[in-house]
Structure formats: C-alpha cells, structure tokens
Design a protein around this motif. Structure first.
Motif, PDB file in Angstrom:
ATOM      1  N   ILE A   1      10.737   0.279  -4.065  1.00 41.88           N
ATOM      2  CA  ILE A   1       9.710   1.314  -4.163  1.00 41.88           C
ATOM      3  C   ILE A   1       8.941   1.266  -2.847  1.00 41.88           C
ATOM      4  CG2 ILE A   1       7.626   1.941  -5.077  1.00 41.88           C
ATOM      5  CD1 ILE A   1       8.659   1.193  -7.804  1.00 41.88           C
ATOM      6  N   ILE A   2       9.008   2.393  -2.082  1.00 45.22           N
ATOM      7  CA  ILE A   2       8.583   2.682  -0.756  1.00 45.22           C
ATOM      8  C   ILE A   2       7.365   3.781  -0.896  1.00 45.22           C
ATOM      9  CG2 ILE A   2       9.133   3.330   1.617  1.00 45.22           C
ATOM     10  CD1 ILE A   2      12.015   2.620   1.135  1.00 45.22           C
ATOM     11  N   ALA A   3       5.967   3.069  -0.723  1.00 51.54           N
ATOM     12  CA  ALA A   3       5.032   4.109  -1.316  1.00 51.54           C
ATOM     13  C   ALA A   3       4.099   4.346  -0.003  1.00 51.54           C
ATOM     14  CB  ALA A   3       4.305   3.253  -2.299  1.00 51.54           C
ATOM     15  N   SER A   4       3.489   5.803   0.027  1.00 49.41           N
ATOM     16  CA  SER A   4       2.871   6.266   1.042  1.00 49.41           C
ATOM     17  C   SER A   4       1.596   5.223   1.228  1.00 49.41           C
ATOM     18  CB  SER A   4       2.346   7.596   0.564  1.00 49.41           C
ATOM     19  OG  SER A   4       1.320   8.125   1.754  1.00 49.41           O
ATOM     20  N   THR A   5       0.797   4.952  -0.024  1.00 48.55           N
ATOM     21  CA  THR A   5      -0.279   4.183   0.333  1.00 48.55           C
ATOM     22  C   THR A   5      -0.532   3.209  -1.109  1.00 48.55           C
ATOM     23  OG1 THR A   5      -2.653   4.641   0.333  1.00 48.55           O
ATOM     24  CG2 THR A   5      -1.544   5.953  -1.116  1.00 48.55           C
TER      25      THR A   5
ATOM     26  N   ASN B   1      13.468   7.351   9.076  1.00 51.93           N
ATOM     27  CA  ASN B   1      12.214   6.899   9.272  1.00 51.93           C
ATOM     28  C   ASN B   1      11.020   7.234   8.311  1.00 51.93           C
ATOM     29  OD1 ASN B   1      13.048   5.337  11.592  1.00 51.93           O
ATOM     30  ND2 ASN B   1      11.125   5.629  12.629  1.00 51.93           N
ATOM     31  N   LEU B   2      10.121   6.407   8.185  1.00 55.12           N
ATOM     32  CA  LEU B   2       8.893   6.865   7.337  1.00 55.12           C
ATOM     33  C   LEU B   2       7.565   7.176   7.960  1.00 55.12           C
ATOM     34  CD1 LEU B   2       9.635   6.674   4.185  1.00 55.12           C
ATOM     35  CD2 LEU B   2      10.915   4.677   5.478  1.00 55.12           C
ATOM     36  N   ASN B   3       6.927   8.248   7.363  1.00 58.43           N
ATOM     37  CA  ASN B   3       5.523   8.543   7.670  1.00 58.43           C
ATOM     38  C   ASN B   3       4.651   8.556   6.879  1.00 58.43           C
ATOM     39  OD1 ASN B   3       3.304  10.844   8.565  1.00 58.43           O
ATOM     40  ND2 ASN B   3       3.685   9.225  10.024  1.00 58.43           N
ATOM     41  N   PRO B   4       4.131   7.392   6.212  1.00 57.80           N
ATOM     42  CA  PRO B   4       3.195   7.240   5.350  1.00 57.80           C
ATOM     43  C   PRO B   4       1.935   7.840   5.400  1.00 57.80           C
ATOM     44  CG  PRO B   4       4.046   4.928   5.875  1.00 57.80           C
ATOM     45  CD  PRO B   4       4.380   5.944   7.000  1.00 57.80           C
ATOM     46  N   HIS B   5       1.167   8.134   4.546  1.00 61.52           N
ATOM     47  CA  HIS B   5      -0.114   8.745   4.551  1.00 61.52           C
ATOM     48  C   HIS B   5       0.115  10.104   5.278  1.00 61.52           C
ATOM     49  CE1 HIS B   5      -2.513   5.167   3.597  1.00 61.52           C
ATOM     50  NE2 HIS B   5      -1.819   4.569   4.377  1.00 61.52           N
ATOM     51  N   TYR B   6       1.256  10.901   5.056  1.00 64.92           N
ATOM     52  CA  TYR B   6       1.350  12.167   5.783  1.00 64.92           C
ATOM     53  C   TYR B   6       0.300  12.788   5.446  1.00 64.92           C
ATOM     54  CZ  TYR B   6       3.015  16.260   7.718  1.00 64.92           C
ATOM     55  OH  TYR B   6       3.172  17.356   8.538  1.00 64.92           O
ATOM     56  N   LEU B   7      -0.052  13.568   6.559  1.00 60.59           N
ATOM     57  CA  LEU B   7      -1.365  14.500   6.481  1.00 60.59           C
ATOM     58  C   LEU B   7      -1.118  15.713   6.964  1.00 60.59           C
ATOM     59  CD1 LEU B   7      -4.349  13.961   5.956  1.00 60.59           C
ATOM     60  CD2 LEU B   7      -4.649  13.386   8.371  1.00 60.59           C
ATOM     61  N   ASP B   8      -1.190  16.839   6.277  1.00 59.52           N
ATOM     62  CA  ASP B   8      -1.142  18.371   6.617  1.00 59.52           C
ATOM     63  C   ASP B   8      -2.273  18.548   7.660  1.00 59.52           C
ATOM     64  OD1 ASP B   8       0.995  19.392   4.865  1.00 59.52           O
ATOM     65  OD2 ASP B   8      -0.381  18.489   3.403  1.00 59.52           O
ATOM     66  N   PRO B   9      -1.807  19.419   8.607  1.00 58.42           N
ATOM     67  CA  PRO B   9      -2.773  19.807   9.558  1.00 58.42           C
ATOM     68  C   PRO B   9      -4.020  20.417   8.826  1.00 58.42           C
ATOM     69  CG  PRO B   9      -0.697  20.796  10.272  1.00 58.42           C
ATOM     70  CD  PRO B   9      -0.391  20.345   8.735  1.00 58.42           C
ATOM     71  N   ILE B  10      -5.447  19.894   9.423  1.00 60.55           N
ATOM     72  CA  ILE B  10      -6.447  20.374   8.845  1.00 60.55           C
ATOM     73  C   ILE B  10      -6.746  21.996   9.386  1.00 60.55           C
ATOM     74  CG2 ILE B  10      -9.123  19.790   8.936  1.00 60.55           C
ATOM     75  CD1 ILE B  10      -8.148  16.777   9.371  1.00 60.55           C
ATOM     76  N   ALA B  11      -7.113  22.730   8.210  1.00 63.35           N
ATOM     77  CA  ALA B  11      -7.430  24.065   8.471  1.00 63.35           C
ATOM     78  C   ALA B  11      -8.776  24.239   9.572  1.00 63.35           C
ATOM     79  CB  ALA B  11      -7.382  24.830   7.144  1.00 63.35           C
ATOM     80  N   ASP B  12      -8.725  25.126  10.442  1.00 69.77           N
ATOM     81  CA  ASP B  12      -9.662  25.393  11.210  1.00 69.77           C
ATOM     82  C   ASP B  12     -10.218  24.346  12.035  1.00 69.77           C
ATOM     83  OD1 ASP B  12      -9.785  28.249   9.894  1.00 69.77           O
ATOM     84  OD2 ASP B  12     -10.970  27.275   8.157  1.00 69.77           O
TER      85      ASP B  12
ATOM     86  N   LEU C   1       5.559  11.114   3.668  1.00 69.03           N
ATOM     87  CA  LEU C   1       5.009  10.787   2.383  1.00 69.03           C
ATOM     88  C   LEU C   1       3.561  10.790   2.250  1.00 69.03           C
ATOM     89  CD1 LEU C   1       6.959   7.591   1.247  1.00 69.03           C
ATOM     90  CD2 LEU C   1       7.396   9.779   0.163  1.00 69.03           C
ATOM     91  N   ARG C   2       3.461  12.003   1.393  1.00 72.65           N
ATOM     92  CA  ARG C   2       1.816  12.122   1.152  1.00 72.65           C
ATOM     93  C   ARG C   2       1.374  11.015   0.297  1.00 72.65           C
ATOM     94  NH1 ARG C   2       4.023  17.426   1.189  1.00 72.65           N
ATOM     95  NH2 ARG C   2       3.321  18.728   3.105  1.00 72.65           N
ATOM     96  N   GLU C   3       0.115  10.887   0.385  1.00 72.70           N
ATOM     97  CA  GLU C   3      -0.505   9.750  -0.483  1.00 72.70           C
ATOM     98  C   GLU C   3      -0.254  10.222  -1.853  1.00 72.70           C
ATOM     99  OE1 GLU C   3      -4.602   9.567   1.213  1.00 72.70           O
ATOM    100  OE2 GLU C   3      -3.845   8.251   2.882  1.00 72.70           O
ATOM    101  N   GLY C   4       0.386   9.268  -2.690  1.00 73.39           N
ATOM    102  CA  GLY C   4       0.474   9.561  -3.822  1.00 73.39           C
ATOM    103  C   GLY C   4       2.101   9.690  -4.474  1.00 73.39           C
TER     104      GLY C   4
END
Lengths: 235, 235
Positions: free
Chosen positions: A5-9, A155-166, A192-195
C-alpha cells in the motif's frame, strides 16, 4: 508476489495518524501480528523511539504490535525478519540517506519482492518508485543516490497539490515542477492526492481512496484517473 | 570586494521579467556594458538561447548587452572575461549540476570575490549561499554535491512563502521544511519574499525591497527583519 500500500499521506486534515487507512490496513495486515517500522524519515526533533510509539499507538487500534527497525543492532536483520514493513513519512532525503547507510534499500527490495507486505506513507511512498526525483521535500542532506526501491515502474508524487486559484506567488506549481522533471527523466509520475493510495498486488496496481489521481507522462497532457482504476499499464 | 544582488524572484505577479529590479540594476551595473548570463537553471524546454534572449530583452531597457555563457567554447572563459554576471532562475538541482559539469562554481566564486558584479534571481540566488539545501525545487537531477558558492555565510530560501491560512493540505509548510533543515544543518537561512533582495557590498549585507524577510536560526524562534536591515551579523 508483491503486496503493497503506497499512500499519499499518513494523516488527513482533522484526522488522527493513519485513521483513514485503518479499515484497509486491518484487512491488508490480517495475517500479520507485528509490523516492523522504519522511522528514519523523521527529522523534526522527535526521537526514533517516539516516532515508533506514535505508529504503535495507531496500529494498536487494529491489534497489531509495532517494532522499530532501529532497535536491531543491524537494522537489515530487522527487515529480514519482518512479518510486515511500514515506512513512515518525514524527509525523503534523510530517509534515503539512512536507507543507504544501513544497507536497507536492498534488504527492503528483496523481502517485499518475496511477499513481505509493505505500507508506505509520504516519504515511505516516494521510495517505492524508480527514484526520489519527484519528492516535495527540502534537500536537507545529500544522499549517496536518488535511486530508490523501484518496486513500481514509475515515480510517485505524494501530497499532490493542485494549483491554488488566484495565487499571486511566482514559485512553480507542483504540475510545473513535474513537467520540469520530465525534461530530463522519462518515467511516468503518479500525483497522489491526500486520501489516495495505490494498492499493489504482484504486478497489478490499483488506485484507491475517494479521489482521482493525476498522471503525468512525458510529452503527454496530464490525465485524471478515477479511483479503482487499474494503473498497471504505467511504465 | 564583493558586489552582489541576491533576489528572491525575477518577476513579480503582474510584472514583466526583471521589471521591479530595473531601477536598482541600472545603478548596480552603471559601469558595465555587457552582462554575461548563466542560463543553465532553465529546464522547461526553452533553449539556452531563448532564455538568454529573454534576459537580453529586459536588460536592453537599461542599455545593457547580454551574452550567454553557453556561447563560449569553454564557459569558464566566459566567466573569467565577464564584466558582470547574471544567473537566472529555474531548477537549482539542474543549475548546480551544470555549474559543476562546466567547472563554473570555482570560476564564479573567484571573479565575484575579485569584484565582478553578480546578480542572482531564484536558483541563481540559492547558489550564493553555503549549500543548496534550502531550495524549493524538485530534485530532477542528481548533482555531484549540494555545496554552492558560499559567497554569503548562510543559506537562502527564495520565493519564501508564508503558511496559507485555513489550508487543509497536510504537506509541510515552508517554515516547517526550514526547521527540518536545522535539525541537521547549523547555518542561518534567509527567507526572502518575492520582491525582496539582498544587497552585498564586500561583507556588508543589507535587506532591500518593500517587505520584511524571515530569518531562521537553529534553536531560535524565526524573526522578521525590516527592509534596509543590516544582516551582516548572520553566520
């Protein structure tokens, strides 16, 4: 026969440590009594013992014991003897440095390929990929290599974060950073987004959790893949 | 006799490339006709020539010519012969890799210590510190070392970003990352917000721009220092 199990967070906002994963882990570790914990990513001043105690407290809720791999004279022996492995989060540069220092990179690769169940969160997930080249962490220590376990062929990018609007900040977004990675490196990157987590059963890789994952492939527009998607084709 | 401008960013939100710095640069480079540009941080697919043209377009507004150091058969010759140097932003891991590859780390250190004016933005600022260990960038390539120019006796964190209020993201804040850096490394870290820069005249280091800077020292509560503060005491 890999089982991972490869989890984001480890922790969701407003949740406690590993809480959202416990139903899944109860099933995943059902044949296991004791989990060997790899605490080496932890830089923030809490001791390896304290970090292990935190993991133990979470796993107690599903009736599992936890033992820190740092309590073995030779940590590689701890991995060899492990019924199951959990590598926690922290700083990936530090984790990778310690895994090389204690010769755990090969030890973990070997036992996971032989069927020892593996759980990773955050930095512990980063190391499952081909390299640590898509970590979000600060390079607080110089590791002997960026090569990691290569237990999945991307490759993995955990805690993947979408661009912050504005946002008026001019630093790169996560997506831009991953695109920069692809100017030099060929392998896909799973954001991988958190969750979210990946469930690996041998060579079958499935996206789990409630969210979509963002898949980056070189020279390709990033794609959103839904939960329960079979991502085994990625390489 | 060092003479440097170490800037957080090349570009402000809603601004054009180098625009906010041009009045300062006009004075800083007043005895200089040609600026030698180090474009190697640029990973995002634009060529070194195109990146150099972008810098040239900005400097044309204050009557300066720009020449790319990559146009020299031996880039170190370009540094040796430079009237002034500008290292632009991009990815610090890539920049540091290329500086070592072309033996520019020592070349730049030598000429800047001898008085060649130096401008850095973002990655080009990161390399002025003791190490690149407080970059925000992704480790897209493995450099031969994290050691950098050590032209100031601390580390830089350009694009310093305050914690985002009400964020539900569980990834570390910038402040947490820098505190993790301090669990392993002793040197102070200057968090430069976008719009701030350090002016270095020999051993005198002054904060410039309109914003405060956040100073992190090991085992000390982070401090806000106002613009025009003399930061020469930091080491």
């Amino acid at each position: 026969m890999k089982k991972m199990i490869i989890a984001s967070t480890s922790t969701l906002y407003n949740g406690s440590y590993l809480e959202y994963l416990l139903p899944t882990l109860s099933e995943f570790f059902k044949d296991v009594k004791t989990i060997t914990f790899v605490p080496y990513a932890q830089p923030d001043g809490i001791s390896l013992d304290a970090y292990t105690a935190k993991a133990a407290q979470a796993f107690e809720k599903i009736g599992k014991k936890v033992i820190g791999v740092h309590t073995f004279d030779n940590p590689a022996d701890g991995i060899e003897q492990a019924e199951a492995i959990f590598t926690g989060g922290g700083n990936t540069f530090l984790l990778v440095s310690k895994l090389y220092q204690y010769k755990l990179m090969q030890a973990i690769e070997k036992v996971v390929k032989s069927g020892t169940p593996y759980l990773g969160t955050s930095a512990g997930s980063n190391i499952c990929g081909l390299t640590m080249g898509t970590t979000n962490d600060m390079p607080i220590i110089y590791p002997p290599s960026f090569q990691t376990l290569a237990l999945v062929p991307f490759n993995l990018n955990p805690h993947y974060l979408d661009p912050i609007a504005d946002s008026t900040h001019m630093g790169e977004t996560r997506e831009t950073r991953i695109q920069e990675f692809h100017t030099i490196n060929p392998q896909p990157v799973v954001g991988l987004r958190e969750g979210s987590w990946l469930e690996v059963v041998d060579e079958t890789i499935t996206l789990k959790g409630e969210l979509t994952a963002r898949i980056f492939r070189k020279n390709t527009t990033p794609e959103e893949w839904p939960t329960n998607a079979d991502l085994s084709f990625l390489k």
